[in-house]
Design an enzyme around this catalytic site. Structure first.
Site, PDB file in Angstrom:
ATOM      1  N   VAL A  66      35.563  32.515  39.587  1.00  0.00           N
ATOM      2  CA  VAL A  66      34.963  31.647  38.567  1.00  0.00           C
ATOM      3  C   VAL A  66      35.565  31.921  37.190  1.00  0.00           C
ATOM      4  CG1 VAL A  66      32.807  30.931  37.472  1.00  0.00           C
ATOM      5  CG2 VAL A  66      32.837  31.507  39.901  1.00  0.00           C
ATOM      6  N   GLY A  67      35.663  33.180  36.802  1.00  0.00           N
ATOM      7  CA  GLY A  67      36.290  33.515  35.534  1.00  0.00           C
ATOM      8  C   GLY A  67      37.770  33.156  35.523  1.00  0.00           C
ATOM      9  N   ASP A  68      38.414  33.307  36.672  1.00  0.00           N
ATOM     10  CA  ASP A  68      39.806  32.884  36.802  1.00  0.00           C
ATOM     11  C   ASP A  68      39.942  31.389  36.521  1.00  0.00           C
ATOM     12  OD1 ASP A  68      41.028  35.309  37.545  1.00  0.00           O
ATOM     13  OD2 ASP A  68      40.382  35.068  39.616  1.00  0.00           O
ATOM     14  N   THR A  69      39.015  30.604  37.061  1.00  0.00           N
ATOM     15  CA  THR A  69      39.086  29.155  36.896  1.00  0.00           C
ATOM     16  C   THR A  69      38.924  28.764  35.436  1.00  0.00           C
ATOM     17  OG1 THR A  69      38.237  28.825  39.138  1.00  0.00           O
ATOM     18  CG2 THR A  69      38.076  26.964  37.635  1.00  0.00           C
ATOM     19  N   GLY A  91      42.079  29.567  33.710  1.00  0.00           N
ATOM     20  CA  GLY A  91      43.114  28.604  34.052  1.00  0.00           C
ATOM     21  C   GLY A  91      42.967  27.305  33.295  1.00  0.00           C
TER      22      GLY A  91
END
Length: 335
Positions: free
Chosen positions: A167-170, A173
């Site tokens: 989720v934090g990656d998204t 991004g």
């Protein structure tokens, strides 16, 4: 727009996938062994997810062309530079030190490809004692910023929140997508490339901004908090059928009055001022145990309260609102 992606797992690939959705040609460069995220799904249920049938991989990687290159070989690096010669964007989440060892650091490429947008995902930033540390969203975005420890409910059996995967990656991004778009716009005006980045730790701090501010000493709003001291009458409540609902109090006074009417306790709108927090929360909690979640949602909708059933992840694929807007789709894998 041609994008060369040298990225693994989620944050970088999310940004490249979004660019592909917008019409970019994305060429994903993988190690001959493959992006490690290919094998993540196999850890969940190996007999269901295979190398050919792997939606956990595809959700972040679809819409791209794929090529396997061993960048530690002369031929592999020659092929990489052949791609970069005609690329508009080089997108990576490889750590800067590793990129420099490969000859793919920003300073090493900017003169050779002066119109290239160099876009990178970082863990903790470019400076400071932790700049070179390995980072995932579970560590840099969720744990380091306080979410996992402070958003759990304070109780006798307190336990930190389990970190959500990707989720934090998204979110990170998405920000890199915006940085790339701005750099491409600037290049249209100047003809010059650029260096842009998005950082897990920085984005985590900004995303948790409200909590980060109100918990500081001048404000003194302590975390973690007991459920009774976390926004009643809004928040989460168990209902008569064991299901759960959540209500948001965007306009606290207006929404609280509507909730009081809904549960048949309009007297609480004025009376709660002289009531203990624990007592008030107990009244609200017990009221919601008298009807099912479906009944409360119907009554809440009539009062125009922001109220929803608290779904499980597994409910998303059955949500009619998601289907009506095309937020989910059916996919058939063919070997």
């Amino acid at each position: 727009v041609k994008v060369v992606e040298l990225a693994t797992f989620v944050a970088g690939p999310v940004s490249a996938r979004l660019l592909a959705d917008l019409g970019a040609e994305v060429i994903k460069v993988e190690h001959p062994n493959g992006d490690g995220w290919r094998y993540r799904a196999l850890n969940y249920k190996g007999e269901v997810y295979t190398e050919e049938h792997n939606p956990v991989f595809d959700v972040y990687k679809s819409g791209k062309k794929h090529v396997a290159l061993d960048l530690k070989t002369e031929d592999g690096m020659a092929a990489m530079h052949k791609l970069l010669e005609t690329a508009d964007v080089f997108l990576t989440n490889t750590r800067p030190a590793a990129l420099e060892r490969l000859g793919l650091g920003y300073e090493q490429l900017k003169e050779k490809y002066p119109s290239l947008i160099y876009a990178i995902i970082l863990g903790y930033g470019e400076e400071g004692p932790d700049a070179a540390k390995p980072a995932f969203d579970t560590t840099a975005f969720w744990s380091r910023t306080g979410f996992l420890r402070d958003l759990a409910v304070a109780s006798d059996d307190y336990y930190p929140v389990n970190p959500p995967s990707g989720v934090g990656d998204t979110a990170t991004g998405y920000l890199l997508l915006a940085e790339i778009s701005a750099a491409l716009y600037n290049r249209e005006r100047t003809g010059k490339g650029d260096y842009v980045r998005s950082t897990l730790f920085r984005n985590g701090i900004f995303t948790m901004g409200t909590m980060a501010i109100i918990s500081q000493k001048p404000f003194g709003y302590p975390y973690p908090r007991k459920r009774s001291r976390n926004g009643a009458p809004g928040g989460s409540y168990c209902c008569a059928d064991g299901d759960w609902i959540f209500m948001s109090t965007g306009d606290p006074a207006k929404t609280a009055a509507a909730i009081h009417r809904m549960i048949g306790r309009s007297d609480l709108t004025e009376g709660r001022r002289n009531m203990d927090v624990e007592e008030y929360y107990g009244i609200i909690r017990d009221a919601f145990l008298t009807k099912t979640a479906e009944e409360w949602i119907r009554l809440g909708n009539a009062e125009d309260i922001p109220i929803v059933r608290m779904n499980h992840f597994s409910d998303i694929s059955e949500d009619p609102q998601a289907w009506a807007n095309g937020y989910v789709e059916e996919v058939t894998f063919r070997s």
